[in-house]
Design a protein around this motif. Structure first.
Motif, PDB file in Angstrom:
ATOM      1  N   ILE A 497      17.692  -6.985 -19.354  1.00  0.00           N
ATOM      2  CA  ILE A 497      18.141  -6.603 -18.008  1.00  0.00           C
ATOM      3  C   ILE A 497      17.976  -7.792 -17.060  1.00  0.00           C
ATOM      4  N   ASP A 498      18.859  -7.907 -16.099  1.00  0.00           N
ATOM      5  CA  ASP A 498      18.738  -8.911 -15.036  1.00  0.00           C
ATOM      6  C   ASP A 498      17.447  -8.606 -14.272  1.00  0.00           C
ATOM      7  N   VAL A 499      16.415  -9.439 -14.451  1.00  0.00           N
ATOM      8  CA  VAL A 499      15.097  -9.121 -13.905  1.00  0.00           C
ATOM      9  C   VAL A 499      15.097  -9.118 -12.378  1.00  0.00           C
ATOM     10  N   HIS A 500      15.908  -9.971 -11.749  1.00  0.00           N
ATOM     11  CA  HIS A 500      15.950  -9.982 -10.283  1.00  0.00           C
ATOM     12  C   HIS A 500      16.628  -8.717  -9.758  1.00  0.00           C
ATOM     13  N   ARG A 501      17.664  -8.286 -10.452  1.00  0.00           N
ATOM     14  CA  ARG A 501      18.331  -7.036 -10.062  1.00  0.00           C
ATOM     15  C   ARG A 501      17.393  -5.849 -10.291  1.00  0.00           C
ATOM     16  N   ALA A 502      16.638  -5.899 -11.394  1.00  0.00           N
ATOM     17  CA  ALA A 502      15.694  -4.811 -11.676  1.00  0.00           C
ATOM     18  C   ALA A 502      14.596  -4.762 -10.619  1.00  0.00           C
ATOM     19  N   THR A 503      14.101  -5.934 -10.228  1.00  0.00           N
ATOM     20  CA  THR A 503      13.079  -5.988  -9.185  1.00  0.00           C
ATOM     21  C   THR A 503      13.629  -5.471  -7.860  1.00  0.00           C
ATOM     22  N   ALA A 504      14.847  -5.865  -7.519  1.00  0.00           N
ATOM     23  CA  ALA A 504      15.466  -5.384  -6.282  1.00  0.00           C
ATOM     24  C   ALA A 504      15.573  -3.862  -6.289  1.00  0.00           C
ATOM     25  N   ALA A 505      15.967  -3.303  -7.436  1.00  0.00           N
ATOM     26  CA  ALA A 505      16.092  -1.844  -7.531  1.00  0.00           C
ATOM     27  C   ALA A 505      14.741  -1.175  -7.325  1.00  0.00           C
ATOM     28  N   GLU A 506      13.677  -1.784  -7.888  1.00  0.00           N
ATOM     29  CA  GLU A 506      12.336  -1.208  -7.740  1.00  0.00           C
ATOM     30  C   GLU A 506      11.851  -1.312  -6.296  1.00  0.00           C
ATOM     31  N   VAL A 507      12.026  -2.491  -5.698  1.00  0.00           N
ATOM     32  CA  VAL A 507      11.495  -2.731  -4.358  1.00  0.00           C
ATOM     33  C   VAL A 507      12.271  -1.960  -3.292  1.00  0.00           C
ATOM     34  N   PHE A 508      13.621  -1.893  -3.455  1.00  0.00           N
ATOM     35  CA  PHE A 508      14.439  -1.252  -2.428  1.00  0.00           C
ATOM     36  C   PHE A 508      14.768   0.202  -2.756  1.00  0.00           C
ATOM     37  N   GLY A 509      14.230   0.706  -3.853  1.00  0.00           N
ATOM     38  CA  GLY A 509      14.381   2.115  -4.178  1.00  0.00           C
ATOM     39  C   GLY A 509      15.808   2.543  -4.459  1.00  0.00           C
ATOM     40  N   SER A 510      16.538   1.759  -5.251  1.00  0.00           N
ATOM     41  CA  SER A 510      17.916   2.098  -5.588  1.00  0.00           C
ATOM     42  C   SER A 510      18.119   1.909  -7.088  1.00  0.00           C
ATOM     43  N   THR A 511      19.316   2.174  -7.541  1.00  0.00           N
ATOM     44  CA  THR A 511      19.640   1.905  -8.937  1.00  0.00           C
ATOM     45  C   THR A 511      20.090   0.449  -9.058  1.00  0.00           C
ATOM     46  N   PRO A 512      19.975  -0.166 -10.246  1.00  0.00           N
ATOM     47  CA  PRO A 512      20.426  -1.550 -10.414  1.00  0.00           C
ATOM     48  C   PRO A 512      21.877  -1.747  -9.996  1.00  0.00           C
ATOM     49  N   GLU A 513      22.711  -0.732 -10.237  1.00  0.00           N
ATOM     50  CA  GLU A 513      24.134  -0.845  -9.901  1.00  0.00           C
ATOM     51  C   GLU A 513      24.361  -0.896  -8.396  1.00  0.00           C
ATOM     52  N   GLN A 514      23.437  -0.315  -7.616  1.00  0.00           N
ATOM     53  CA  GLN A 514      23.593  -0.262  -6.157  1.00  0.00           C
ATOM     54  C   GLN A 514      23.038  -1.500  -5.443  1.00  0.00           C
ATOM     55  N   VAL A 515      22.343  -2.353  -6.179  1.00  0.00           N
ATOM     56  CA  VAL A 515      21.711  -3.527  -5.570  1.00  0.00           C
ATOM     57  C   VAL A 515      22.773  -4.493  -5.048  1.00  0.00           C
ATOM     58  N   THR A 516      22.601  -4.913  -3.784  1.00  0.00           N
ATOM     59  CA  THR A 516      23.537  -5.870  -3.182  1.00  0.00           C
ATOM     60  C   THR A 516      23.119  -7.295  -3.539  1.00  0.00           C
ATOM     61  N   SER A 517      24.016  -8.238  -3.320  1.00  0.00           N
ATOM     62  CA  SER A 517      23.698  -9.644  -3.602  1.00  0.00           C
ATOM     63  C   SER A 517      22.549 -10.128  -2.723  1.00  0.00           C
ATOM     64  N   GLU A 518      22.489  -9.635  -1.477  1.00  0.00           N
ATOM     65  CA  GLU A 518      21.411 -10.014  -0.567  1.00  0.00           C
ATOM     66  C   GLU A 518      20.075  -9.474  -1.063  1.00  0.00           C
ATOM     67  N   GLN A 519      20.068  -8.224  -1.541  1.00  0.00           N
ATOM     68  CA  GLN A 519      18.838  -7.641  -2.070  1.00  0.00           C
ATOM     69  C   GLN A 519      18.371  -8.377  -3.321  1.00  0.00           C
ATOM     70  N   ARG A 520      19.332  -8.772  -4.163  1.00  0.00           N
ATOM     71  CA  ARG A 520      18.955  -9.525  -5.369  1.00  0.00           C
ATOM     72  C   ARG A 520      18.352 -10.877  -4.980  1.00  0.00           C
ATOM     73  N   ARG A 521      18.909 -11.500  -3.937  1.00  0.00           N
ATOM     74  CA  ARG A 521      18.362 -12.779  -3.471  1.00  0.00           C
ATOM     75  C   ARG A 521      16.935 -12.594  -2.980  1.00  0.00           C
ATOM     76  N   TYR A 522      16.684 -11.526  -2.225  1.00  0.00           N
ATOM     77  CA  TYR A 522      15.334 -11.229  -1.749  1.00  0.00           C
ATOM     78  C   TYR A 522      14.397 -11.052  -2.948  1.00  0.00           C
ATOM     79  N   ALA A 523      14.856 -10.313  -3.947  1.00  0.00           N
ATOM     80  CA  ALA A 523      14.017 -10.035  -5.114  1.00  0.00           C
ATOM     81  C   ALA A 523      13.695 -11.307  -5.881  1.00  0.00           C
ATOM     82  N   LYS A 524      14.658 -12.215  -5.958  1.00  0.00           N
ATOM     83  CA  LYS A 524      14.432 -13.484  -6.653  1.00  0.00           C
ATOM     84  C   LYS A 524      13.346 -14.289  -5.952  1.00  0.00           C
TER      85      LYS A 524
END
Length: 694
Positions: A497-524
């Motif tokens: 799994i894309d670990v940054h997308r997975a982290t974004a989903a965990e931190v922002f309380g959404s599904t990996p598919e709903q993660v925005t590019s900005e949220q993924r950047r924050y997670a990275k």
């Protein structure tokens, strides 16, 4: 009482009795005859090298050697390992036997000695520190403690005596030097291997390197031979500067009087043998450190090959880039003058400060210790967010450094004999086990700017070959998953799994598919920031958000990845208890400030305690890969050459008919060098130059 005030307050309630050599207070501080032995020990303990040399008694008393041995016996798991050395060391300093070999009869006698010895300490004296260009001036050997010989070969000062022919001496030593069964020892053996290779000798059989022994056992301390001898033997010796001088007045070793050169070089070989006899038993007593030492020795061999191969440089391309950068730098200067309303020196902090704060009225971000407004890099970056002039100055500095350090100089660094650049990899510098390089420094070529990336275009393949770049994917995050054992991180890497997308989903309380590019950047930023011990304040600065929001992200991260939080807390506690942390493979990373009363220093050590095991493990992995890949290339007699190692990346020069083999096999080898809880992933690219391949 505040700490600062306490430190400058004179204590008047000290009981001096018993604190000065066990004597009553006044007798203990009375003037008496100089006790040279104790004074020398004190000077050496605290590093007063000049004062050591000023003492009349230059030979170190045997008691100091015995004290060092006793210390090591007390620390070691098997004190008996030191008994043989201890029995011989007491009379070592006063019973030295150093020979200067000036006849073939003496040469034959010493050749017989080294051929019969189980282990020989070898040292070269040369014309240059540039290992690719250095020529041999003399050689020294030691096979028995306290005994050594120097063979002068190319001393050329006025009235220098006739010496043995260098080419003939090397030819007669060559069978022994190239015999892998004849075990050899040195201090920084990679340098000596290069020097001897310059004379057509490929040395085999280097079993030990005292510099690397020290690096593995005591990474946080100096590893030069002089420091090692003082620390472990209680011996001080002649320095290179004592012989050759310093700076503009320094002479070549070939101009040093043979008698002085012989004493210096014999001392080096003799001390190397003695230091080995102290450090080697300590390594043997620790299985994990022995693994790291063997890895460092194998890495030294691989790095020697990489340095020897070198990399081809496109000098005309660099010249074009330099011209373009120069034109752009001059344009930026004019733009800065227009913004400032006057010409000024863009490299002068005083003139910049005057224009910023007196003429333009820019806000003062912080002050220097003297109270003047600061214009350092941090201030410029902060002001550049809102004002154009600081941004222009930063751009000017970046391009000027790029031009001066790389595009102007890289072509000049090419070896005239090979036409290639041969960087030097410093193996015993970084406390994490990472390599550093110089002449040129490959680690610091800027890659975040288009201009910086263009420099890599000048690292090219010769006709009929391509450049390949293989590196580990998200290696430190994978190591964090392995070390912490956090279930969510392990699952993300195990399932691909894309670990940054997975982290974004965990931190922002959404599904990996709903993660925005900005949220993924924050997670990275969060993923990598926490590895380096980033605080909520640091995260807020990196993301451009409020500190409270950053703290909330961190709290949510730890709530979703509790194993990471547990690892961080336990690691800091263990570091405070032991004074060091370890990599997955057992490399020790010492943290002298971990229990410091100084808050900022202690905080820095705590952050290092969290990050060092990951950086150190990544360093171990790339070294394991480097060694294994080289072994396979040799075993299969491939034409592919390893030409650079940069961070987590291996760079190759690949014949076109081996591209497919490299594409498949190199990532496979790199992924298989260790068995972690998560799979290792190496990716590879190809191109006519380094930039296109990376």
């Amino acid at each position: 009482m505040p700490q600062g005030r306490r430190l400058v307050t004179i204590r008047t309630d000290c009981d001096l009795a018993g604190h000065v050599s066990g004597l009553p207070a006044m007798d203990g501080i009375a003037m008496s005859a100089q006790r040279t032995t104790e004074l020398k020990a004190f000077y050496e303990q605290y590093g007063f090298k000049s004062l050591v040399k000023s003492l009349e008694a230059q030979e170190v008393p045997p008691e100091l050697i015995e004290d060092s041995i006793k210390k090591h016996k007390a620390d070691d798991q098997n004190p008996g390992l030191f008994d043989e050395f201890a029995a011989q060391a007491a009379d070592r300093a006063s019973n030295l036997s150093y020979d200067t070999v000036m006849t073939w009869e003496a040469f034959d006698r010493w050749l017989a000695k080294i051929e019969a010895a189980d282990l020989v300490a070898l040292d070269t004296e040369t014309t240059s520190l540039d290992e690719m260009r250095a020529e041999i001036v003399g050689l020294s050997f030691s096979v028995t403690p306290g005994e050594a010989a120097y063979i002068p070969l190319a001393h050329n000062y006025p009235d220098a005596p006739e010496q043995l022919n260098r080419e003939e001496v090397i030819a007669r030593l060559k069978p022994w030097l190239e015999d892998g069964a004849k075990k050899k020892l040195g201090q920084h053996v990679k340098y000596d291997r290069h020097v001897l290779a310059n004379h057509g000798v490929e040395v085999q059989g280097y079993a030990h390197d005292t510099m690397l022994q020290s690096y593995v056992l005591e990474v946080h301390r100096p590893h030069g031979l002089g420091s090692l001898a003082e620390r472990h033997l209680g011996r001080s010796g002649i320095s290179y500067e004592d012989l050759c001088g310093k700076g503009a007045h320094q002479i070549s070793f070939s101009q040093v009087d043979i008698a002085k050169a012989a004493e210096y070089s014999c001392e080096d070989s003799d001390q190397t043998l003695d230091v080995h006899r102290v450090l080697w038993p300590q390594l043997q007593a620790d299985e994990k450190l022995m693994f790291i030492y063997r890895l460092e020795m194998d890495s030294s061999e691989a790095l020697y090959r990489i340095e020897r191969n070198g990399v081809l440089i496109d000098a005309p391309l660099l010249a074009t880039q330099s011209h373009e950068l120069g034109t752009r730098i001059m344009a930026i200067e004019q733009e800065a003058y227009e913004i400032a309303g006057q010409p000024f020196n863009l490299g002068s902090p005083k003139q910049i400060g005057d224009i910023f704060f007196n003429k333009l009225g820019l806000p003062i971000v912080k002050k220097t210790p003297s109270g003047a407004p600061s214009t350092d890099e941090e201030v410029l970056e902060k002001l550049a967010e809102d004002y154009p002039l600081p941004k222009k100055i930063l751009e000017h500095r970046g391009l000027s450094k790029l031009k001066g350090t790389y595009t102007d100089k890289l072509g000049q660094l090419a070896n005239p004999r090979t036409g290639r650049v041969h960087t030097h990899y410093a193996q015993a510098v970084a406390v994490t086990g990472r390599l550093s390089s110089n002449d040129p420094n490959l680690q610091n070529i800027p890659v975040k700017t288009a201009e910086g990336r263009r420099v890599r275009e000048a690292f090219v393949a010769p006709q009929g070959s391509v450049i390949a770049s293989a590196d580990y994917s998200q290696i430190e995050l994978r190591i964090m998953a392995h070390i912490s054992g956090d279930a969510s991180l392990l699952r993300a890497f195990t399932e691909g799994i894309d670990v940054h997308r997975a982290t974004a989903a965990e931190v922002f309380g959404s599904t990996p598919e709903q993660v925005t590019s900005e949220q993924r950047r924050y997670a990275k930023v969060i993923n990598f920031g926490l590895i380096y011990g980033m605080s909520s304040f640091g995260l807020a600065r990196n993301l451009g958000i409020e500190t409270k929001a950053a703290a909330s992200y961190i709290d949510r991260y730890f709530a979703r990845y509790p194993g990471v939080k547990i690892y961080m807390d336990e690691t800091k506690a263990l570091a405070k208890e032991k004074g060091y942390v370890e990599t997955v493979f057992g490399r020790r990373l010492y943290l002298p400030e971990i229990n410091s009363p100084n808050g900022p220093r202690r905080g820095g050590a705590e952050r290092a305690a969290i990050n060092a095991p990951m950086q150190g493990t990544a360093a171990d992995l790339i070294k394991l890969s480097m060694v294994k890949v080289q072994d396979v290339l040799d075993a299969e007699r491939r034409g592919t050459k390893m030409i650079m190692q940069v961070h987590d990346e291996l760079v190759f020069e690949v014949p076109e008919d081996e591209v497919e083999w490299v594409r498949v096999e190199v990532p496979k080898i790199m992924a298989s060098v260790a068995d972690l809880q998560v799979p290792l992933l190496a990716e590879i690219g190809f191109g006519p130059n380094w930039e296109k391949a990376h």
